[in-house]
Design a protein around this motif. Structure first.
Motif, short mmCIF file in Angstrom:
data_model
loop_
_atom_site.label_atom_id
_atom_site.label_comp_id
_atom_site.label_asym_id
_atom_site.label_seq_id
_atom_site.Cartn_x
_atom_site.Cartn_y
_atom_site.Cartn_z
N ASN A 228 26.27 -74.25 -24.47
CA ASN A 228 27.61 -74.53 -23.95
C ASN A 228 28.05 -75.96 -24.28
N GLU B 121 29.15 -75.91 -27.81
CA GLU B 121 30.50 -75.33 -27.87
C GLU B 121 31.55 -76.40 -27.58
N SER C 134 27.93 -67.09 -23.48
CA SER C 134 28.67 -68.04 -24.29
C SER C 134 29.92 -67.41 -24.88
N VAL D 162 31.26 -68.84 -28.17
CA VAL D 162 31.12 -68.99 -29.62
C VAL D 162 29.83 -68.32 -30.09
#
Length: 275
Positions: A123, A126, A154, A156
């Motif tokens: 994260n 990201e 998540s 992505v």
């Protein structure tokens, strides 16, 4: 100079399928060897915070005279920097060391299943990705069960998963999972630290096509779709490893080499390694 094929990642970023690896190249040799690789035609350089040579990679890229957009640079998050603030500071240090305007690809180096939560670390990547300072993010040494957990927590999808792959460790399950979810496979230790170079099957094919066993092994990777970045500290080998585009292996060759798999690692097991 032959054109190296690109692989289009799941966010549209293009990465040269053949690159130059800097693992275990001492910092004092990295600038020279990376410069030699760029002179030979490589346009993809792989480094990591753990390698201690990001500064020298950046120097070689800047000194090359090439446009920044013509060289794809990857680095990886160190194992002691998985907590949010540590990861953000570590990325800042990488950018300072490399002294580049942006990074092309940034990876979590190891999942470290016994130390914290790699989904939380992802994260953070990201967040860095959304800032625009890195063009793509991915992971390294993740197995399918690690990736499943990551995808559940998540937004992505990783652009790549960099794992140990070679004829003695074909990683079919990891590669299949990646293909199913749009995650490109990058192969580290592509010649198994030299262990496959004396294999009689590869030697027989190499003799037929008039290439070295290393070239045949690297060509096997390319034709399977792996992104590969062999490492060498000698100019002669750097050039030889780039000379892969004037021959092709047959489907039979690919099958014979793939059949050498024996699930033999030369590196650490991602399910037990915790930094």
């Amino acid at each position: 100079m032959p054109a190296v094929p690109d692989v289009t990642l799941n966010n549209g970023v293009r990465i040269p399928q053949l690159g130059f690896g800097t693992f275990q190249i001492p910092p004092e040799q990295t600038r020279e060897t990376t410069s030699a690789a760029l002179e030979a035609g490589y346009r993809h350089i792989d480094t990591a915070q753990m390698y201690g040579n990001e500064k020298e990679v950046g120097q070689a890229v800047r000194d090359s005279g090439l446009d920044r957009t013509d060289v794809f640079v990857t680095s990886k998050l160190n194992n002691d920097a998985h907590a949010r603030d540590d990861a953000l500071k570590a990325f800042d240090r990488s950018m300072e060391e490399l002294d580049l305007d942006y990074l092309d690809l940034f990876l979590i180096h190891w999942p470290l299943p016994g130390k914290g939560d790699f989904v939380e670390t992802w994260n953070v990547l990201e967040e860095i990705y959304r800032s625009g300072r890195v063009k793509a993010i991915g992971v390294s040494n993740f197995q399918p069960h690690h990736l499943r957990r990551l995808l559940e927590g998540s937004v992505v999808v990783p652009a790549v998963n960099q794992v140990e792959v070679h004829p003695y460790l074909t990683q079919d399950a990891v590669r299949s999972f990646g293909a199913e979810h749009g995650i490109a496979t990058e192969a580290w230790s592509p010649i198994a630290q030299g262990k496959v170079l004396g294999d009689p099957v590869i030697a027989r094919i190499a003799e037929r096509v008039g290439k070295s066993t290393a070239q045949v092994t690297l060509r096997w990777h390319l034709q399977r779709g792996d992104i590969v970045f062999p490492k060498s500290a000698t100019r002669k080998r750097i050039v030889e490893n780039f000379d892969l585009f004037d021959f092709e292996l047959t489907e039979g060759d690919i099958g014979e080499i793939s059949a050498l798999n024996r699930d033999e690692r030369t590196g650490l097991d991602p399910d037990s390694f915790n930094g």
